[in-house]
Design a protein around this motif. Structure first.
Motif, mmCIF file in Angstrom:
data_model
loop_
_atom_site.group_PDB
_atom_site.id
_atom_site.type_symbol
_atom_site.label_atom_id
_atom_site.label_comp_id
_atom_site.label_asym_id
_atom_site.label_seq_id
_atom_site.Cartn_x
_atom_site.Cartn_y
_atom_site.Cartn_z
ATOM 1 N N SER A 169 -1.998 5.417 -0.452
ATOM 2 C CA SER A 169 -1.937 6.066 0.863
ATOM 3 C C SER A 169 -1.608 7.549 0.742
ATOM 4 C CB SER A 169 -0.900 5.371 1.760
ATOM 5 O OG SER A 169 -1.166 3.988 1.809
ATOM 6 N N VAL A 170 -2.217 8.214 -0.262
ATOM 7 C CA VAL A 170 -1.974 9.647 -0.439
ATOM 8 C C VAL A 170 -2.659 10.390 0.702
ATOM 9 C CG1 VAL A 170 -2.329 11.606 -1.960
ATOM 10 C CG2 VAL A 170 -1.934 9.339 -2.924
ATOM 11 N N TYR A 185 1.139 4.968 -8.827
ATOM 12 C CA TYR A 185 1.514 4.623 -7.455
ATOM 13 C C TYR A 185 0.879 5.537 -6.421
ATOM 14 C CZ TYR A 185 4.719 1.732 -9.977
ATOM 15 O OH TYR A 185 5.227 0.800 -10.835
ATOM 16 N N ALA A 186 -0.341 5.964 -6.682
ATOM 17 C CA ALA A 186 -0.995 6.856 -5.726
ATOM 18 C C ALA A 186 -1.603 6.035 -4.589
ATOM 19 C CB ALA A 186 -2.053 7.691 -6.442
ATOM 20 N N TRP A 199 0.182 9.177 -11.783
ATOM 21 C CA TRP A 199 1.016 7.984 -11.907
ATOM 22 C C TRP A 199 0.318 6.755 -11.313
ATOM 23 C CZ3 TRP A 199 5.707 7.726 -8.037
ATOM 24 C CH2 TRP A 199 5.263 7.969 -6.743
ATOM 25 N N ARG A 229 0.821 -1.223 0.000
ATOM 26 C CA ARG A 229 0.000 0.000 0.000
ATOM 27 C C ARG A 229 0.847 1.261 0.000
ATOM 28 N NH1 ARG A 229 -3.506 -1.955 -2.237
ATOM 29 N NH2 ARG A 229 -4.914 -0.253 -1.846
ATOM 30 N N LYS A 230 1.955 1.232 -0.712
ATOM 31 C CA LYS A 230 2.842 2.380 -0.680
ATOM 32 C C LYS A 230 3.380 2.605 -2.090
ATOM 33 C CE LYS A 230 6.462 4.300 2.196
ATOM 34 N NZ LYS A 230 7.809 3.941 1.807
ATOM 35 N N ASN A 231 3.590 3.878 -2.427
ATOM 36 C CA ASN A 231 4.182 4.130 -3.738
ATOM 37 C C ASN A 231 5.571 3.520 -3.788
ATOM 38 O OD1 ASN A 231 4.874 6.553 -1.889
ATOM 39 N ND2 ASN A 231 6.466 6.494 -3.465
ATOM 40 N N ILE A 232 5.970 3.098 -4.996
ATOM 41 C CA ILE A 232 7.326 2.585 -5.121
ATOM 42 C C ILE A 232 8.268 3.740 -4.817
ATOM 43 C CG2 ILE A 232 7.632 3.047 -7.600
ATOM 44 C CD1 ILE A 232 8.682 -0.194 -5.915
#
Ligand code: HEM
Ligand SMILES: [Cu+2]
Ligand SMILES: [Cu+2]
Lengths: 275, 588
Positions: free
Chosen positions: B566-567, B563-564, B561, B303-306
């Protein structure tokens, strides 16, 4: 939890295996201790990397596993951290590379005055040629190979007449003298490989390659072929015997020269050194 | 990064390429067999690759049984052994891994992930699969040719590969070369498709720097393959000519078992240069898609962006470029001019830097994440461990002088299996567990998946980690039997037996995977469209499984992008790429 634990155990198990297992490099019998040293250096640097990365990962897996109410942080990048990691890694790589290249420089530069000995590979056995009294090997050519001249030594080259031809796969070398092995194949790729010597090089038909070393321990060692050369590849064996000077001289004097072997072979039925 | 006002134009630039016309299939034959839909072609590619991969797996048992119990199975003589080693290696590298990553995942994922309706050249894409199938069949058929398949080693080094001392020197090698030539022809058609599709068919708003890393990895690998495979292609053609017409590209004057051959003047080392000019990039052709996929698996399931996306893209490109100039590290002791050793050692170790950066970014992604230990995530973690391990032993073999004692020993075998055998295979499994719900609409069983993972990961590690030590000891590879060898202690035999037992266990355990794969088709939990709550585009299709043309009436518009996750401030812990921007959101 469990996953993190297993990852820690993978690291611990690998380290335990390394330090407890009985399988090490064979005791060295040549001057190439430097090679062993660079292997050891590489081991320490890479092991540090492996342990650090996997343990860090295991810590994250434990600490940041999903729990009700957890939400991940949002951090697309951190250029400072990335730059630092790049620098540290580059330093590690340079630390490995620099000594490696230095030793490679030695490996490919045979000392002046090293004794030249030729190893010839043919499916699937080893022959050798040593210089005679003139200390020089005569010219050779695959196209001259026949039953009486299994190594293709040129009969018209005077330097070759006194060359000693060793066809039984057993090579003797004197202790403590640098040797430059000239490597030649008559058919396919082979590779001169004596684990205790550490050096290794392919024999390539059509060219002469080389390696050099100084034997540092009296003893008998197996010569293997380390380049796949057909179904007989594992059976392509020879023997390297490192002798005291006197024993070596005795062995040397018992070998036939090229000229002698051709005379004794005239009319004889000795066949080429295959199978 | 700019603050958005909530208007589409700010986040998604206008489309530059008009929509494409699709070929519509009407009969069963054109829908499921001679199909031009990339998704069907993907399944065909993957199915064929897995099937032939199973053959290679069985061959690895033949090799292992002989090594642990020499002579126990009378059927396995030296000839059969070397044929097994050769076919195992060649199938695994080319016909299994390359085909499944590019033909399988490339076909399925590229169009869906970039928002295209299909590959840009659907007909050529279809043709690519059929030529690949033909290549595979020709290779398999060589088992039934007189003399059997080639036993030249997967590297096919002449002069040995076309001389009588090698099994299959008469028909086997000819069929092997013909098959490789076909494979490359087929691949080139597919490869051009992947590259052009990524460059031309991205949907509105899908800028290059918004693409998921999976697409970046496959794209870079396809470009590399288009540059590297021609090296193998010409090598195959020239070797075929040497074998059939008696030319001397690679053949110097030689004496074969006392008989002078007509060859003269060729260079065996030239073949090695051509082979490894292909062979090394090949490692990365397999690795880069795996890198990309693993980045996405980690990101979704943590749950995190790379972390460091831009660095990841540049690292892929740097690795791609550098890996074209490192091939000589396979030839340090080949008899080429030893001065090359300096050059290739430097380039090879230089590649370690971008590769290490990728590893750091994967593990840093886990920092302050929210990690679920789903089956795909477990496989991704297994990849990290095996890849780091295998990558680090690459530093031994790349550093020219350290390679000298280790080359041609089992250390090399252990190294390349860890880094390009086990690591990519773990990614393939992870990817199948991850995308199966999209492909079939159902979930695979998680419990079976986890059992499969632990056996495969720990088993494979226990096969190949100890094998390094046999290599350090000096045990050479490609030895049908060790025979009487004084420097190898008897205890090493114990290790050989344990490796073989584990290899059989791990091999048979794959049945769990196939059971899961097939039974889940009917009995799996219905997945819905986006079971992992992923942000990338392929999970946002209107139908699951996606229909022909992927996107229904309107192709998606991309605003951010992939990888959004847990914004801060967003209501969910992910924002799909095609969700219109929220006022005040930062664009990336
Ligand atoms: C559990 C699965 C596997 C086992 C047990 C296994 C085992 C082996 C063994 C014992 C050898 C012969 C080593 C030698 O004496 O030279 C070998 C060779 C090889 N394997 Fe595997 N392997 C497996 C999977 C793979 C995979 C996934 C790949 C894909 C990269 C692969 C690629 C190769 C290659 C390229 C060779 C060299 C062939 C040659 O020497 O010509 N293997 N494998
Ligand atoms: Cu050999
Ligand atoms: Cu390479």
């Amino acid at each position: 939890m469990l996953v993190a634990l297993v990852m820690v155990l993978v690291v611990a198990g690998s380290l335990a295996f390394h330090f407890l297992s009985p399988w090490r490099a064979t005791p060295i019998a040549s001057n190439w201790g430097f090679i062993d040293d660079t292997v050891a250096l590489t081991f320490w640097i890479t092991t540090a990397g492996f342990v650090a990365v996997v343990l860090f990962m295991a810590y994250c897996l434990y600490r940041f596993r999903h729990q009700p109410g957890r939400r991940a942080a949002y951090e697309p990048e951190n250029q400072k951290l990335e730059a630092w990691l790049a620098i540290v890694t580059t330093i590690g790589v340079v630390l490995l590379l620099a000594p490696g290249l230095l030793v490679w420089g030695q490996y490919i530069t045979a000392p002046e005055g090293a004794m030249e000995v030729e190893a010839v590979g043919v499916q699937w056995n080893w022959s050798f040629r040593l210089p005679g009294a003139d200390k020089k090997l005569g010219a050779s050519d695959v196209r001259l190979v026949d039953g009486a001249n299994p190594l293709g030594v040129s009969p018209s080259d005077p330097r070759g007449r006194d060359d000693l031809i060793v066809a039984d796969g057993e090579l003797h070398l004197p202790l403590g003298k640098p040797v430059k092995m000239l490597l030649r194949s008559l058919d396919v790729l082979h590779d001169f490989y004596v684990p205790q010597i550490r050096a290794k090089m392919d024999l390539v038909p059509g060219l002469v390659s080389y390696l050099w070393f100084t034997p540092t321990k009296i003893g008998q060692y197996e010569i293997l072929c380390a380049a796949y050369c057909g179904v007989g590849h594992p059976q392509m064996r020879g023997t390297l015997i490192v002798d005291e000077e006197a024993d070596y001289a005795r062995w040397l004097s018992a070998q036939q020269t090229f000229e002698q072997s051709r005379k004794s072979d005239k009319g004889g039925e000795k066949s080429a050194s295959n199978e | 990064m700019t603050d958005l006002t909530g208007r589409t134009e700010d986040a998604a630039p206008p489309a530059e390429v008009p929509e494409m016309e699709l070929f519509h299939a009407h009969s069963f034959l054109t829908k499921y067999v001679f199909c031009q839909d990339a998704k069907v072609i993907a399944i065909q590619y993957a199915g064929t690759a897995i099937a032939i991969g199973l053959v290679a797996l069985v061959l690895s048992w033949v090799i292992r049984i002989q090594l642990a119990f020499p002579g126990a199975v009378a059927l396995i003589d030296a000839k059969v052994y070397y044929q097994a080693v050769t076919m195992h290696g060649m199938i695994m590298v080319v016909y299994m891994l390359t085909a499944i990553f590019l033909g399988g995942f490339g076909n399925y994922l590229i169009p869906l992930m970039v928002g295209a309706r299909d590959m840009v050249f659907p007909f050529v894409n279809m043709l690519s699969y059929w030529v690949y199938l033909l290549a595979t069949l020709v290779l398999a058929a060589s088992y039934f040719a007189p003399g059997g398949p080639s036993g030249a080693g997967w590297t096919l080094y002449p002069p040995q590969s076309i001389l009588t001392g090698t099994p299959g020197y008469d028909y086997g090698i000819v069929m092997m070369l013909a098959s490789l030539i076909l494979f490359i022809v087929g691949f080139t058609m597919g490869g051009l498709n992947y590259v052009v599709t990524v460059l031309q068919a991205r949907t509105r708003g899908m800028t290059l720097m918004r693409m998921p890393l999976t697409v970046w990895g496959i794209f870079a690998a396809a470009v590399m393959a288009l540059l590297a495979f021609p090296g193998l292609f010409v090598a195959c053609v020239m070797l075929l000519l040497d074998r059939t017409l008696g030319t001397s590209f690679f053949m110097p004057a030689i004496v074969e078992f006392g008989e002078h051959k007509a060859y003269v003047g060729g260079s065996p080392i030239l073949f090695q240069h051509l082979f490894w000019f292909f062979g090394h990039p090949e490692v990365y052709i397999v690795a880069l898609p795996a890198f990309g996929i693993v980045s996405d698996l980690i990101s979704v399931h943590a749950r995190k962006n790379i972390f460091g996306y831009r660095m990841m893209v540049w690292a892929i490109i740097a690795i791609g470029v550098l890996s074209m100039v490192v091939w000589g590290h396979h030839m340090y002791v080949s008899g080429m001019d030893p001065l090359f050793g300096f050059f290739f050692a430097v380039t090879t170790l230089a590649i370690a830097v971008p590769t290490a950066l990728k590893v750091y970014n994967w593990v840093i992604t886990l920092w302050r994440a929210d990690i679920s230990f789903t089956t795909p995530m477990l496989f991704a973690l297994g990849f990290l461990v095996t890849f780091v391990n295998g990558g680090l032993t690459g530093l031994y073999l790349g550093n020219v002088i350290v390679d000298v004692p280790l080359s041609a020993t089992l250390f090399v075998v252990a190294h390349f299996h860890m880094v390009m055998g086990i690591a990519p295979v773990l990614v393939i499994f992870g990817a199948i567990y991850h995308w199966y719900p999209k492909i079939t609409g159902r979930m695979m069983d998680e419990t079976l998946g986890k059992v499969h993972f632990w056996i495969t990961f720990l088993g494979a590690y226990a096969i190949f980690f100890p094998m390094h030590y046999l290599g350090v000891l000096g045990v050479p590879r490609r030895f049908y039997e060790l025979g009487e060898t004084a420097f190898v202690p008897d205890s090493a035999h114990l290790l050989n037996v344990s490796i073989t037992v584990l290899a059989l266990v791990v091999g048979f355990a794959q049945a769990i995977f196939f059971y899961n794969l097939f039974t889940s088709l009917k009995r799996g939990k219905p997945a819905g469209g986006n079971p992992w709550r992923a942000a990338s585009l392929e999970w946002q299709t209107p139908e699951t499984p996606p229909g022909h043309g992927n996107w229904g009436d309107e192709p998606p518009i991309v605003y951010r992008w992939a990888y959004a996750y847990s914004v801060p401030g967003a209501p969910e812990d992910y924002i799909p790429q095609n969700e219109p921007p929220i006022r005040g959101e930062l664009s990336s």
